[in-house]
Design a protein around this motif. Sequence first.
Motif, PDB file in Angstrom:
ATOM      1  N   VAL A   1     -34.452 -56.307  48.221  1.00  0.00           N
ATOM      2  CA  VAL A   1     -34.249 -56.280  49.678  1.00  0.00           C
ATOM      3  C   VAL A   1     -34.870 -57.514  50.326  1.00  0.00           C
ATOM      4  O   VAL A   1     -34.246 -58.167  51.176  1.00  0.00           O
ATOM      5  N   LEU A   2     -36.082 -57.849  49.934  1.00  0.00           N
ATOM      6  CA  LEU A   2     -36.757 -59.016  50.511  1.00  0.00           C
ATOM      7  C   LEU A   2     -36.006 -60.304  50.192  1.00  0.00           C
ATOM      8  O   LEU A   2     -35.911 -61.210  51.033  1.00  0.00           O
ATOM      9  N   LEU A   3     -35.464 -60.387  48.977  1.00  0.00           N
ATOM     10  CA  LEU A   3     -34.704 -61.575  48.592  1.00  0.00           C
ATOM     11  C   LEU A   3     -33.445 -61.706  49.440  1.00  0.00           C
ATOM     12  O   LEU A   3     -33.119 -62.810  49.914  1.00  0.00           O
ATOM     13  N   ALA A   4     -32.754 -60.597  49.647  1.00  0.00           N
ATOM     14  CA  ALA A   4     -31.544 -60.625  50.479  1.00  0.00           C
ATOM     15  C   ALA A   4     -31.876 -61.023  51.906  1.00  0.00           C
ATOM     16  O   ALA A   4     -31.149 -61.811  52.531  1.00  0.00           O
ATOM     17  N   GLN A   5     -32.978 -60.493  52.421  1.00  0.00           N
ATOM     18  CA  GLN A   5     -33.390 -60.822  53.783  1.00  0.00           C
ATOM     19  C   GLN A   5     -33.790 -62.288  53.896  1.00  0.00           C
ATOM     20  O   GLN A   5     -33.495 -62.950  54.890  1.00  0.00           O
ATOM     21  N   TRP A   6     -34.443 -62.802  52.878  1.00  0.00           N
ATOM     22  CA  TRP A   6     -34.894 -64.192  52.892  1.00  0.00           C
ATOM     23  C   TRP A   6     -33.720 -65.164  52.852  1.00  0.00           C
ATOM     24  O   TRP A   6     -33.690 -66.169  53.560  1.00  0.00           O
ATOM     25  N   ILE A   7     -32.715 -64.828  52.035  1.00  0.00           N
ATOM     26  CA  ILE A   7     -31.577 -65.730  51.876  1.00  0.00           C
ATOM     27  C   ILE A   7     -30.551 -65.570  52.993  1.00  0.00           C
ATOM     28  O   ILE A   7     -30.053 -66.557  53.548  1.00  0.00           O
ATOM     29  N   HIS A   8     -30.258 -64.310  53.339  1.00  0.00           N
ATOM     30  CA  HIS A   8     -29.153 -64.054  54.273  1.00  0.00           C
ATOM     31  C   HIS A   8     -29.595 -63.501  55.623  1.00  0.00           C
ATOM     32  O   HIS A   8     -28.745 -63.178  56.464  1.00  0.00           O
ATOM     33  N   GLY A   9     -30.884 -63.376  55.824  1.00  0.00           N
ATOM     34  CA  GLY A   9     -31.383 -62.956  57.127  1.00  0.00           C
ATOM     35  C   GLY A   9     -30.896 -61.584  57.552  1.00  0.00           C
ATOM     36  O   GLY A   9     -30.990 -60.613  56.800  1.00  0.00           O
ATOM     37  N   ALA A  10     -30.335 -61.497  58.762  1.00  0.00           N
ATOM     38  CA  ALA A  10     -29.949 -60.218  59.350  1.00  0.00           C
ATOM     39  C   ALA A  10     -28.586 -59.714  58.879  1.00  0.00           C
ATOM     40  O   ALA A  10     -28.094 -58.712  59.393  1.00  0.00           O
ATOM     41  N   TRP A  11     -27.977 -60.395  57.934  1.00  0.00           N
ATOM     42  CA  TRP A  11     -26.674 -59.965  57.429  1.00  0.00           C
ATOM     43  C   TRP A  11     -26.874 -58.755  56.522  1.00  0.00           C
ATOM     44  O   TRP A  11     -27.199 -58.887  55.357  1.00  0.00           O
ATOM     45  N   PHE A  12     -26.669 -57.552  57.066  1.00  0.00           N
ATOM     46  CA  PHE A  12     -27.007 -56.340  56.336  1.00  0.00           C
ATOM     47  C   PHE A  12     -26.135 -56.140  55.109  1.00  0.00           C
ATOM     48  O   PHE A  12     -26.580 -55.554  54.114  1.00  0.00           O
ATOM     49  N   GLU A  13     -24.916 -56.606  55.140  1.00  0.00           N
ATOM     50  CA  GLU A  13     -24.043 -56.434  53.979  1.00  0.00           C
ATOM     51  C   GLU A  13     -24.674 -57.027  52.728  1.00  0.00           C
ATOM     52  O   GLU A  13     -24.559 -56.471  51.624  1.00  0.00           O
ATOM     53  N   ALA A  14     -25.361 -58.164  52.882  1.00  0.00           N
ATOM     54  CA  ALA A  14     -26.026 -58.782  51.736  1.00  0.00           C
ATOM     55  C   ALA A  14     -27.138 -57.886  51.206  1.00  0.00           C
ATOM     56  O   ALA A  14     -27.309 -57.727  49.984  1.00  0.00           O
TER      57      ALA A  14
ATOM     58  N   VAL B   1     -23.895 -48.975  61.098  1.00  0.00           N
ATOM     59  CA  VAL B   1     -24.544 -48.102  60.118  1.00  0.00           C
ATOM     60  C   VAL B   1     -23.564 -47.579  59.077  1.00  0.00           C
ATOM     61  O   VAL B   1     -23.985 -46.953  58.093  1.00  0.00           O
ATOM     62  N   THR B   2     -22.278 -47.825  59.263  1.00  0.00           N
ATOM     63  CA  THR B   2     -21.329 -47.494  58.198  1.00  0.00           C
ATOM     64  C   THR B   2     -21.678 -48.280  56.934  1.00  0.00           C
ATOM     65  O   THR B   2     -21.498 -47.794  55.811  1.00  0.00           O
ATOM     66  N   GLU B   3     -22.198 -49.494  57.109  1.00  0.00           N
ATOM     67  CA  GLU B   3     -22.626 -50.296  55.960  1.00  0.00           C
ATOM     68  C   GLU B   3     -23.789 -49.625  55.242  1.00  0.00           C
ATOM     69  O   GLU B   3     -23.877 -49.670  54.002  1.00  0.00           O
ATOM     70  N   LEU B   4     -24.684 -48.994  55.987  1.00  0.00           N
ATOM     71  CA  LEU B   4     -25.779 -48.242  55.354  1.00  0.00           C
ATOM     72  C   LEU B   4     -25.214 -47.068  54.571  1.00  0.00           C
ATOM     73  O   LEU B   4     -25.640 -46.803  53.435  1.00  0.00           O
ATOM     74  N   ARG B   5     -24.270 -46.365  55.162  1.00  0.00           N
ATOM     75  CA  ARG B   5     -23.673 -45.215  54.488  1.00  0.00           C
ATOM     76  C   ARG B   5     -22.998 -45.635  53.181  1.00  0.00           C
ATOM     77  O   ARG B   5     -23.111 -44.955  52.159  1.00  0.00           O
ATOM     78  N   LEU B   6     -22.296 -46.753  53.219  1.00  0.00           N
ATOM     79  CA  LEU B   6     -21.660 -47.251  52.007  1.00  0.00           C
ATOM     80  C   LEU B   6     -22.704 -47.665  50.966  1.00  0.00           C
ATOM     81  O   LEU B   6     -22.509 -47.467  49.761  1.00  0.00           O
TER      82      LEU B   6
END
Length: 214
Positions: A72-85, A178-183
């Motif tokens: 999760v931290l790696l995704a946040q570091w690379i792609h920031g607020a893009w939740f899909e990542a 939040v549909t992305e969270l559900r998926l």
Amino acid sequence: MNLGLWALVAVCFVLGGIPTAWIVRKLQPGAKDLRNEGSGNIGARNLWDVGSSKLAAVTVGVLDALKGVAAVLLAQWIHGAWFEATAWAGVAVVFGHNYSIFLGMKGGRGLATAVGVFVLVNPIVLITWGMSYLTGYYVIRRNIHIACMCAIIGSTGLVWSLPNSALVQTMLIHCWDVTELRLMVAGVGFAHFLRHIEPVRTALQDADADEEIN
């Protein structure tokens, strides 16, 4: 998916595949292969059952959870607020744990790694999982594998049933939809589901055999 997202997924899959329980078991007296002991599961639970140290098993559980945190931290570091990542990273690290490329696609069942993912994303997923687990264990059958399967199905269903506002208010990181969270929950749940089919089948067969004897 763009090239950067594919790279993130690949890294998280490899990260998840680091076989911490197998490594720790190899370092214990006797140097045995965890794949050939107990349930053959490459996770903290099997290490707890067959290993020489309960502390080592707990440590492995923590390390497996940290793999989820790291993804999760790696995704946040690379792609920031893009939740899909973040969602892809979380699913990839759990699948990587369950199907380790270092051990011929054998692995654990991904529960500790998923805890590490959702403790940073949305703890309501863990709450629904815990509620469903306890219901399965105490209401349906006192077997951890059956309870886990109930938790997998129950938590996924509950997250999809909760109103958007409840999910939005409990998010710990930004998520536009939040549909992305559900998926994401469904993807992680599918990884768990696949690894619990066999132990659940075995548990049900054992229960039927006991009933025939009685």
